[in-house]
Design an enzyme around this catalytic site. Structure first.
Site, PDB file in Angstrom:
ATOM      1  N   ASN A 198       0.866   9.042  -3.429  1.00 51.39           N
ATOM      2  CA  ASN A 198       0.535   9.764  -2.198  1.00 51.39           C
ATOM      3  C   ASN A 198       1.364   9.329  -0.989  1.00 51.39           C
ATOM      4  O   ASN A 198       1.658  10.120  -0.111  1.00 51.39           O
ATOM      5  CB  ASN A 198      -0.965   9.653  -1.893  1.00 51.39           C
ATOM      6  CG  ASN A 198      -1.428   8.217  -1.740  1.00 51.39           C
ATOM      7  OD1 ASN A 198      -0.816   7.281  -2.255  1.00 51.39           O
ATOM      8  ND2 ASN A 198      -2.529   8.025  -1.036  1.00 51.39           N
ATOM      9  N   GLY A 214      -3.955   2.002  -6.072  1.00 50.50           N
ATOM     10  CA  GLY A 214      -4.269   3.051  -7.033  1.00 50.50           C
ATOM     11  C   GLY A 214      -5.750   3.106  -7.338  1.00 50.50           C
ATOM     12  O   GLY A 214      -6.586   2.715  -6.528  1.00 50.50           O
ATOM     13  N   GLY A 255      -6.683  -0.554 -11.406  1.00 52.62           N
ATOM     14  CA  GLY A 255      -6.720  -1.835 -10.695  1.00 52.62           C
ATOM     15  C   GLY A 255      -7.431  -2.913 -11.495  1.00 52.62           C
ATOM     16  O   GLY A 255      -7.035  -4.084 -11.476  1.00 52.62           O
ATOM     17  N   GLU A 301      -5.448  -2.493  -3.459  1.00 56.79           N
ATOM     18  CA  GLU A 301      -6.002  -1.469  -2.580  1.00 56.79           C
ATOM     19  C   GLU A 301      -6.392  -0.305  -3.477  1.00 56.79           C
ATOM     20  O   GLU A 301      -5.544   0.394  -4.018  1.00 56.79           O
ATOM     21  CB  GLU A 301      -4.989  -1.034  -1.523  1.00 56.79           C
ATOM     22  CG  GLU A 301      -5.668  -0.299  -0.364  1.00 56.79           C
ATOM     23  CD  GLU A 301      -5.106   1.072  -0.118  1.00 56.79           C
ATOM     24  OE1 GLU A 301      -5.859   2.041  -0.317  1.00 56.79           O
ATOM     25  OE2 GLU A 301      -3.940   1.183   0.274  1.00 56.79           O
ATOM     26  N   CYS A 350      -6.381   7.212   0.067  1.00 55.52           N
ATOM     27  CA  CYS A 350      -7.464   6.312  -0.337  1.00 55.52           C
ATOM     28  C   CYS A 350      -8.515   6.185   0.754  1.00 55.52           C
ATOM     29  O   CYS A 350      -9.714   6.110   0.472  1.00 55.52           O
ATOM     30  CB  CYS A 350      -6.912   4.925  -0.668  1.00 55.52           C
ATOM     31  SG  CYS A 350      -5.779   4.909  -2.072  1.00 55.52           S
ATOM     32  N   GLU A 402      -3.386  -5.863   3.382  1.00 51.20           N
ATOM     33  CA  GLU A 402      -1.985  -5.568   3.668  1.00 51.20           C
ATOM     34  C   GLU A 402      -1.861  -5.280   5.159  1.00 51.20           C
ATOM     35  O   GLU A 402      -2.845  -5.160   5.875  1.00 51.20           O
ATOM     36  CB  GLU A 402      -1.512  -4.386   2.828  1.00 51.20           C
ATOM     37  CG  GLU A 402      -1.579  -4.680   1.328  1.00 51.20           C
ATOM     38  CD  GLU A 402      -0.887  -3.636   0.503  1.00 51.20           C
ATOM     39  OE1 GLU A 402       0.351  -3.724   0.389  1.00 51.20           O
ATOM     40  OE2 GLU A 402      -1.572  -2.751  -0.032  1.00 51.20           O
TER      41      GLU A 402
END
Length: 498
Positions: free
Chosen positions: A169, A245, A250, A267, A301, A478
């Site tokens: 994305n 993802g 994950g 994430e 997300c 992040e």
């Protein structure tokens, strides 16, 4: 639009591609084909047409990339002067800015998003490179007051080889979001972009090469998750994995990391709430809700996919959002529309299945609720912006991540109920609050379990603000200075003078 964008757009629609796109792996400073010779196709979601092909890496290619990164870390990059690391990142930022039109066009083609959104992604990526360029020579340790003739201090050192698994994305922005702090800290990187959107990570390799980054510090292996991603996260020389993802993937990444005792930044999914209290500014809130869920066609997300609204303003606010939604114009990303495509046919079908099941349960669809096509061509993968009203708390529309342009409205009767509704899922990535009451705003910001809460502006923040989730939305942060800790390890050194 700029002259270059106009020329690239004309070239694409006349030829079906853009000249000069990279199609090989980038390993140890060299462009090489996958050992197997296999390739994967890259499809333009706005038309459903193949417009490029890239090499499909497998285990043996991953081995080459990780070994190159390991060698570059030990022999060159970990002892590279930090200020020089910063200079290279700053030069890369300048080069990316100079080539921003090309990157934006390719990003729009690869993802299906509108050109204006792709331009925003490139601009934020330039900013991220500059931010971490400024951090490279400011990573430092501390001293500890032991007394009694003892001197103790810490040294902050790079962890080593890092793997970056990138989603489809936001391919460019997510790549830089992880790679920039990793390189600033002295780590080397192996990047595996999503198979649907491989081009920007490869194009970035050319930028880093021109900026003077030593060979082996940045490597890109394109391919499938099974054949390229899995052997990368399984590799014993990888010391840290940054993954963005799904929760399911994950979990597998975390299991692989555990086998090698590698650290992770994850994430993952989101089902983020927007709380609209009775005293909110209706116009501002409606506009915020619109773009919180329909920006990038909801394929984010942290999209604001749940509107939690007090009953007294429920009808007025939802009517405003519906009115604004009907003004969105779907179309090909390069045609300057404000609403783009769904990235793949598979994702389109997944979104529609959620909506059709909800309709069969009697949940009211206020607008949208079906696939649409590009009006100009009749092609491409698009889904009508959709609003589902008065959805029960336990319904799958509330509980599960759809990852598409579907807003679920939850109606509550108090601030306390709003807080409970906000926390009713397993996800805890982002949240927004719209109210004029600072006490209510801070109360909800404290009570809502999420990695970040914004007030009266859903997309507030930037590269300076730490970003990440709690619970099933992930581990670690992040962005901001905090991201640097993902790529650093602390060594304590103590010396006695007695």
């Amino acid at each position: 639009m700029s002259v270059q964008i106009d020329a690239l757009t004309e070239e694409y629609f006349s030829s079906g591609t853009v000249r000069g796109l990279p199609n090989k792996l980038f390993i140890d400073g060299n462009w090489i084909s996958a050992i197997s010779g296999e390739e994967i196709e890259t499809i333009d979601p706005g038309l459903g047409n193949v417009f490029a092909k890239v090499s499909a890496a497998q285990t043996e290619d991953v081995e080459l990339a990780v070994n190159a990164a390991s060698k570059a870390f030990k022999e060159v990059w970990k002892d590279f002067k930090p200020s020089k690391r910063g200079e290279i990142l700053a030069k890369a930022a300048d080069l990316l800015e100079q080539q921003s039109d090309l990157f934006a066009v390719v990003e729009a083609l690869d993802t299906g998003k509108p050109l204006a959104e792709a331009q925003g992604d490139v601009s934020s990526s330039v900013g991220a490179l500059r931010y971490y360029a400024g951090c490279a020579d400011k990573i430092q340790g501390d001293s500890f007051p032991l007394g009694d003739g003892v001197f103790s201090f810490s040294s902050v050192e790079a962890v080593g080889v890092t793997a970056h698994i990138i989603p489809w994305n936001y391919p460019l922005a997510t790549t830089i979001r992880g790679v920039a702090p990793a390189l600033a800290a002295g780590c080397t990187a192996v990047v595996k972009p999503a198979e649907q959107t491989p081009l920007s990570a490869l194009m970035l390799a050319k930028i880093f090469e021109e900026a003077g980054l030593p060979a082996g510090v940045y490597n890109v292996i394109t391919g499938t998750g099974k054949n390229a991603g899995s052997p990368l996260v399984d590799h014993p020389k990888v010391q840290h994995i940054t993954f963005t993802g799904s929760v399911g993937t994950g979990t597998l990444v975390m299991q692989a990391a555990a086998r090698n005792i590698s650290s992770v930044t994850l994430e993952l999914g989101g089902k983020s709430p927007i709380v609209a209290l009775a005293d909110c500014d209706l116009e501002k809130t409606a506009e915020g809700v619109l773009w919180a869920i329909f920006y990038n066609a909801g394929q984010i997300c942290s999209a604001g996919s749940r509107l939690i609204v007090e009953r007294s303003i429920h009808r007025k606010l939802v009517e405003k959002v519906v009115e604004k939604t009907t003004q969105l114009q779907a179309g090909h990303g390069l045609r300057n529309t404000n609403y783009g495509a769904i990235n793949s046919k598979e994702q389109l079908d997944k979104i529609d299945s959620f909506v059709q099941r909800a309709k069969s349960r009697g949940i009211k669809c206020l607008c949208g609720g079906h696939p649409i096509s590009n009006e100009a061509t009749g092609k491409g993968w698009f889904y009508a912006p959709t609003i589902m009203d008065d959805v029960p708390m336990g319904d799958e529309l509330v509980q599960e991540e759809i990852f598409g342009p579907v807003l679920s409205v939850q109606v509550v009767d108090s601030v306390e109920q709003a807080g409970e509704a906000a926390n009713c899922t397993d996800f805890a990535l982002a949240a927004g609050v719209y109210t004029q009451d600072i006490t209510h705003a801070l109360k909800l910001a404290h009570e809502i379990d999420s990695g970040q809460v914004t007030i009266n502006d859903y997309w507030a923040g930037g590269i300076e603000v730490p970003f990440g989730g709690n619970r099933k939305s992930g581990i670690g942060r992040e962005k901001g200075l905090e991201a640097l800790s993902n790529y650093c390890t602390t060594k304590s050194i103590t010396m006695s003078f007695s």
